[in-house]
Motif scaffolding. Structure first.
Motif, PDB file in Angstrom:
ATOM      1  N   GLY A   1       0.894  -1.081  -0.044  1.00 53.58           N
ATOM      2  CA  GLY A   1      -0.042  -0.002   0.019  1.00 53.58           C
ATOM      3  C   GLY A   1       0.954   1.129   0.098  1.00 53.58           C
ATOM      4  N   THR A   2       2.143   1.286   0.554  1.00 52.09           N
ATOM      5  CA  THR A   2       2.920   2.279   0.740  1.00 52.09           C
ATOM      6  C   THR A   2       3.616   2.495  -0.719  1.00 52.09           C
ATOM      7  OG1 THR A   2       3.081   2.161   3.101  1.00 52.09           O
ATOM      8  CG2 THR A   2       4.783   3.453   1.892  1.00 52.09           C
ATOM      9  N   LEU A   3       4.132   1.423  -1.085  1.00 56.78           N
ATOM     10  CA  LEU A   3       4.900   1.352  -2.390  1.00 56.78           C
ATOM     11  C   LEU A   3       4.202   1.971  -3.428  1.00 56.78           C
ATOM     12  CD1 LEU A   3       7.886   0.561  -2.863  1.00 56.78           C
ATOM     13  CD2 LEU A   3       6.852  -1.603  -3.854  1.00 56.78           C
ATOM     14  N   ALA A   4       2.759   1.524  -3.506  1.00 55.63           N
ATOM     15  CA  ALA A   4       1.762   2.203  -4.573  1.00 55.63           C
ATOM     16  C   ALA A   4       1.692   3.558  -4.627  1.00 55.63           C
ATOM     17  CB  ALA A   4       0.582   1.471  -4.503  1.00 55.63           C
ATOM     18  N   VAL A   5       1.916   4.293  -3.558  1.00 55.31           N
ATOM     19  CA  VAL A   5       1.529   5.761  -3.500  1.00 55.31           C
ATOM     20  C   VAL A   5       2.658   6.618  -3.173  1.00 55.31           C
ATOM     21  CG1 VAL A   5      -1.082   5.314  -2.988  1.00 55.31           C
ATOM     22  CG2 VAL A   5       0.743   5.457  -1.072  1.00 55.31           C
ATOM     23  N   GLN A   6       3.700   6.071  -2.787  1.00 59.17           N
ATOM     24  CA  GLN A   6       4.853   6.961  -2.049  1.00 59.17           C
ATOM     25  C   GLN A   6       5.508   7.965  -3.280  1.00 59.17           C
ATOM     26  OE1 GLN A   6       8.256   4.912  -0.663  1.00 59.17           O
ATOM     27  NE2 GLN A   6       8.764   3.814  -2.443  1.00 59.17           N
ATOM     28  N   HIS A   7       5.365   7.614  -4.465  1.00 60.15           N
ATOM     29  CA  HIS A   7       6.095   8.153  -5.555  1.00 60.15           C
ATOM     30  C   HIS A   7       4.990   9.249  -6.195  1.00 60.15           C
ATOM     31  CE1 HIS A   7       4.351   4.724  -7.037  1.00 60.15           C
ATOM     32  NE2 HIS A   7       4.348   5.392  -8.443  1.00 60.15           N
ATOM     33  N   VAL A   8       4.033   9.420  -5.893  1.00 59.21           N
ATOM     34  CA  VAL A   8       2.879  10.011  -6.568  1.00 59.21           C
ATOM     35  C   VAL A   8       2.570  11.366  -5.745  1.00 59.21           C
ATOM     36  CG1 VAL A   8       1.979   8.058  -7.689  1.00 59.21           C
ATOM     37  CG2 VAL A   8       0.665   8.921  -5.711  1.00 59.21           C
ATOM     38  N   PRO A   9       2.000  12.485  -6.435  1.00 54.39           N
ATOM     39  CA  PRO A   9       1.665  13.627  -5.810  1.00 54.39           C
ATOM     40  C   PRO A   9       0.476  13.285  -4.706  1.00 54.39           C
ATOM     41  CG  PRO A   9       2.035  13.980  -8.145  1.00 54.39           C
ATOM     42  CD  PRO A   9       2.178  12.708  -8.102  1.00 54.39           C
ATOM     43  N   MET A  10       0.238  14.142  -3.703  1.00 53.86           N
ATOM     44  CA  MET A  10      -0.765  13.608  -2.977  1.00 53.86           C
ATOM     45  C   MET A  10      -2.144  13.645  -3.491  1.00 53.86           C
ATOM     46  SD  MET A  10       0.710  13.196   0.276  1.00 53.86           S
ATOM     47  CE  MET A  10      -0.641  13.485   1.328  1.00 53.86           C
ATOM     48  N   ASP A  11      -2.378  14.682  -4.509  1.00 49.19           N
ATOM     49  CA  ASP A  11      -3.589  14.663  -5.041  1.00 49.19           C
ATOM     50  C   ASP A  11      -3.970  13.580  -6.106  1.00 49.19           C
ATOM     51  OD1 ASP A  11      -2.218  15.516  -7.352  1.00 49.19           O
ATOM     52  OD2 ASP A  11      -3.021  17.246  -7.409  1.00 49.19           O
ATOM     53  N   GLN A  12      -3.152  12.487  -6.291  1.00 48.09           N
ATOM     54  CA  GLN A  12      -3.538  11.368  -7.091  1.00 48.09           C
ATOM     55  C   GLN A  12      -3.197   9.975  -6.216  1.00 48.09           C
ATOM     56  OE1 GLN A  12      -1.012  11.616 -10.788  1.00 48.09           O
ATOM     57  NE2 GLN A  12      -1.120  13.577 -10.801  1.00 48.09           N
ATOM     58  N   SER A  13      -3.166  10.122  -4.917  1.00 40.26           N
ATOM     59  CA  SER A  13      -2.770   8.872  -4.089  1.00 40.26           C
ATOM     60  C   SER A  13      -3.898   8.135  -4.341  1.00 40.26           C
ATOM     61  CB  SER A  13      -2.657   9.401  -2.733  1.00 40.26           C
ATOM     62  OG  SER A  13      -3.670   9.997  -2.267  1.00 40.26           O
ATOM     63  N   GLY A  14      -5.515   8.655  -4.304  1.00 37.93           N
ATOM     64  CA  GLY A  14      -6.604   7.809  -4.355  1.00 37.93           C
ATOM     65  C   GLY A  14      -6.506   6.982  -5.682  1.00 37.93           C
ATOM     66  N   ILE A  15      -6.179   7.553  -6.754  1.00 34.79           N
ATOM     67  CA  ILE A  15      -6.271   6.801  -8.010  1.00 34.79           C
ATOM     68  C   ILE A  15      -4.893   5.837  -8.281  1.00 34.79           C
ATOM     69  CG2 ILE A  15      -5.068   8.552  -9.398  1.00 34.79           C
ATOM     70  CD1 ILE A  15      -7.611   6.190 -10.766  1.00 34.79           C
ATOM     71  N   ALA A  16      -3.909   6.026  -7.714  1.00 35.45           N
ATOM     72  CA  ALA A  16      -2.801   5.272  -7.778  1.00 35.45           C
ATOM     73  C   ALA A  16      -3.045   4.071  -6.900  1.00 35.45           C
ATOM     74  CB  ALA A  16      -1.436   5.995  -7.273  1.00 35.45           C
ATOM     75  N   SER A  17      -3.577   4.265  -5.871  1.00 33.66           N
ATOM     76  CA  SER A  17      -3.890   3.177  -4.820  1.00 33.66           C
ATOM     77  C   SER A  17      -5.214   2.329  -5.541  1.00 33.66           C
ATOM     78  CB  SER A  17      -4.187   3.530  -3.445  1.00 33.66           C
ATOM     79  OG  SER A  17      -4.546   2.352  -2.700  1.00 33.66           O
ATOM     80  N   GLY A  18      -5.883   3.004  -6.232  1.00 30.35           N
ATOM     81  CA  GLY A  18      -7.065   2.177  -6.919  1.00 30.35           C
ATOM     82  C   GLY A  18      -6.523   1.384  -8.093  1.00 30.35           C
ATOM     83  N   ILE A  19      -5.671   1.908  -8.832  1.00 31.23           N
ATOM     84  CA  ILE A  19      -5.000   1.072  -9.828  1.00 31.23           C
ATOM     85  C   ILE A  19      -4.252  -0.084  -9.307  1.00 31.23           C
ATOM     86  CG2 ILE A  19      -3.066   1.098 -11.635  1.00 31.23           C
ATOM     87  CD1 ILE A  19      -4.001   4.009 -12.003  1.00 31.23           C
ATOM     88  N   ASN A  20      -3.610  -0.011  -8.119  1.00 36.35           N
ATOM     89  CA  ASN A  20      -2.869  -0.943  -7.459  1.00 36.35           C
ATOM     90  C   ASN A  20      -4.005  -2.055  -7.069  1.00 36.35           C
ATOM     91  OD1 ASN A  20      -1.086  -2.262  -4.834  1.00 36.35           O
ATOM     92  ND2 ASN A  20      -0.040  -1.669  -6.629  1.00 36.35           N
ATOM     93  N   SER A  21      -5.020  -1.681  -6.473  1.00 32.47           N
ATOM     94  CA  SER A  21      -6.085  -2.768  -6.208  1.00 32.47           C
ATOM     95  C   SER A  21      -6.804  -3.267  -7.271  1.00 32.47           C
ATOM     96  CB  SER A  21      -7.006  -1.665  -5.198  1.00 32.47           C
ATOM     97  OG  SER A  21      -8.311  -2.739  -4.806  1.00 32.47           O
ATOM     98  N   LEU A  22      -6.823  -2.428  -8.494  1.00 31.75           N
ATOM     99  CA  LEU A  22      -7.488  -3.122  -9.593  1.00 31.75           C
ATOM    100  C   LEU A  22      -6.901  -4.437 -10.142  1.00 31.75           C
ATOM    101  CD1 LEU A  22      -9.520  -3.211 -11.981  1.00 31.75           C
ATOM    102  CD2 LEU A  22      -7.968  -1.496 -12.932  1.00 31.75           C
ATOM    103  N   VAL A  23      -5.241  -4.125 -10.315  1.00 30.63           N
ATOM    104  CA  VAL A  23      -4.573  -5.240 -10.801  1.00 30.63           C
ATOM    105  C   VAL A  23      -4.617  -6.059  -9.626  1.00 30.63           C
ATOM    106  CG1 VAL A  23      -3.158  -3.581 -12.165  1.00 30.63           C
ATOM    107  CG2 VAL A  23      -2.371  -4.142  -9.717  1.00 30.63           C
ATOM    108  N   ARG A  24      -4.665  -6.051  -8.487  1.00 29.05           N
ATOM    109  CA  ARG A  24      -4.517  -7.048  -7.665  1.00 29.05           C
ATOM    110  C   ARG A  24      -5.837  -7.942  -7.637  1.00 29.05           C
ATOM    111  NH1 ARG A  24      -3.544  -4.200  -3.216  1.00 29.05           N
ATOM    112  NH2 ARG A  24      -5.749  -3.914  -2.611  1.00 29.05           N
ATOM    113  N   THR A  25      -6.878  -7.282  -7.965  1.00 30.67           N
ATOM    114  CA  THR A  25      -8.052  -7.983  -8.291  1.00 30.67           C
ATOM    115  C   THR A  25      -8.167  -8.970  -9.605  1.00 30.67           C
ATOM    116  OG1 THR A  25      -9.504  -6.330  -7.363  1.00 30.67           O
ATOM    117  CG2 THR A  25     -10.640  -7.878  -8.880  1.00 30.67           C
TER     118      THR A  25
END
Length: 475
Positions: free
Chosen positions: A394-418
């Motif tokens: 969860g940290t690795l998915a969002v640590q490199h992105v701007p704060m205002d894109q953390s939701g979609i970055a985490s969402g994409i990571n969750s999507l590929v996990r699905t």
């Protein structure tokens, strides 16, 4: 030290630590657990639903598939809308849809209505990435990894609880309604808890919705996941499955072209395949493969009659949940320790460490699976692995992105996990159905052991990908 600090620029608008940070985390973890409960509680009900609705295996499989497809579409959409309009609003929407879907499922008297209810429930899959984004927004940096770990651990905890709830209820009644009424009650409690305890953030990304991109994204995800989920029933070389995969490829290419041209894309492709994102997302696919495979493999193995098959534990649905209780305990414990581990060695190597433990748990079952204590040992080791790994992921998915894109970055990571979980179901089902005892449809012990080795290999590959990420992106 690899990735120990956040690569994205600090957010000067970050809120101070909420006055009741513990309650905020409790609310988000509870909501995440409820979402995980609804994902697994239906799996043991499938044979019962076949009899109740006089339906085929293929038809009843839609009860599970509909939730998966709806979650795959809703996750990137609600994650992006969370960045645009506020994460708390989208979390409340996701929980509201879960409650509505649970009620529809509970009162359903036909299979199509039940499938529609499950689709509504499935949209709540977007909640966990939204919660991770909210944690990054409001928690102090030194507490982010630990908080993400606790919320991420609810995926495994809720899965075990879902099995236990279904097992207890199935002993008392043959109706599916009580299971969904319980889900509705849990969802309502989670919704109220989030509404009261989660902070409302004023800072939003703004922008306008990418409607065309959202529609094409939904179309190709539906084609892809439908093809994966129906491959065993329709045949992997059947015209229907091949047509779905071809349509998914064509629509995906069109979607990429749209996202590259549109001024405010739904998904910035750098968050999907950028230098840092690609390895995090690949590790997520592999971990999703390993974790989702456990739900069906372990459930079926535990319930296999030893007298009939010569292996298995002759257990009930309730026994499945009880065998997975050690995983619940160790996952919660080690997810809370993951922040300290990541502070020392970085989230990439922490993810690699957790993946190693996850792989070892499946190796244990592949080598020794004849006794109840083998299942308990597997469960405890698996909880250690996924507790550490999902917190770091969860940290690795969002640590490199701007704060205002953390939701979609985490969402994409969750999507590929699905997507990884969908592939796991297809692969393991193909192995089990391809190797059966003579004159029966019962898989051989060798088929199960082959699946355990395959899943262990998936976790090992995740460990290698994460370690490679750590070596490439040193700070």
């Amino acid at each position: 030290m690899s990735g120990a600090t956040t690569a994205a620029p600090a957010n000067t608008a970050r809120a101070a630590q909420p006055p009741h940070a513990g309650l905020t985390l409790l609310a988000l973890a509870t909501a995440g657990m409820v979402v995980s409960v609804q994902q697994t509680l239906v799996i043991p009900l499938l044979p019962q639903l076949m009899r109740r609705f006089d339906a085929s295996v293929t038809a009843v499989t839609w009860v599970f598939t509909a939730s998966l497809l709806a979650g795959a579409v809703a996750t990137p959409l609600l994650s992006r809308f969370g960045d645009m309009y506020g994460k708390k609003k989208m979390i409340l929407l996701a929980m509201g849809l879960l409650v509505a879907g649970s009620v529809v499922s509970a009162v359903s008297t036909s299979l199509p209505v039940l499938v529609a209810g499950r689709a509504l429930q499935g949209t709540s899959s977007a909640l966990v990435p939204l919660a991770i984004g909210m944690i990054r927004d409001v928690f102090p940096r030194e507490r982010v990894t630990t908080a993400i770990g606790i919320v991420s651990a609810t995926m495994g905890v809720g899965g075990s609880i879902g099995m236990i709830v279904t097992g207890l209820i199935s002993r008392q009644t043959g109706s599916h309604a009580p299971v969904f009424w319980v889900a509705a009650g849990l969802g309502a409690a989670g919704l109220v808890l989030v509404g009261i305890c989660a902070p409302t953030m004023d800072r939003r990304a703004g922008g306008r919705p990418d409607i065309l991109g959202a529609a094409v994204l939904a179309a190709w995800l539906v084609c892809l996941l439908l093809g994966i989920s129906q491959g065993n029933q329709w045949g992997w070389t059947s015209g229907g499955v091949l047509a779905l995969f071809a349509a998914a490829a064509a629509l995906c290419a069109a979607w990429v072209a749209i996202e590259l041209k549109v001024r405010e894309p739904l998904v910035r492709l750098a968050l999907l395949v950028g230098p840092r994102s690609a390895s995090a997302n690949l590790a997520s696919i592999l971990l999703g493969f390993s974790m989702f495979a456990a739900f069906t493999l372990i459930s079926n193995f535990v319930q296999t009659s030893k007298d009939q098959a010569g292996y298995g534990l002759s257990g009930s649905v309730l026994d499945v949940g009880l065998y997975m209780l050690p995983s619940t305990v160790t996952m919660l414990l080690f997810s809370s320790l993951a922040g300290r581990i990541a502070a020392r060695i970085g989230p990439a190597y922490t993810l690699s460490l957790g993946s190693v433990f996850a792989g070892l748990s499946y190796v244990w079952l592949a080598v020794s699976n004849a006794h109840g204590y083998d299942m308990l040992a597997f469960s405890a080791i698996q909880g250690v692995g996924f507790g550490i790994a999902y917190a770091a992921l969860g940290t690795l998915a969002v640590q490199h992105v701007p704060m205002d894109q953390s939701g979609i970055a985490s969402g994409i990571n969750s999507l590929v996990r699905t997507a990884g979980g969908s592939i796991a179901g297809a692969v393991t089902a193909a192995v089990l159905t391809g190797h059966t005892l003579a004159g029966t449809e019962i898989p051989t012990l060798g088929a199960y052991e082959a699946c355990f080795w395959i899943v262990a290999a998936g976790a090992a590959l995740a460990a290698l990908v994460a370690a490679g990420h750590g070596m490439r992106h040193r700070t």
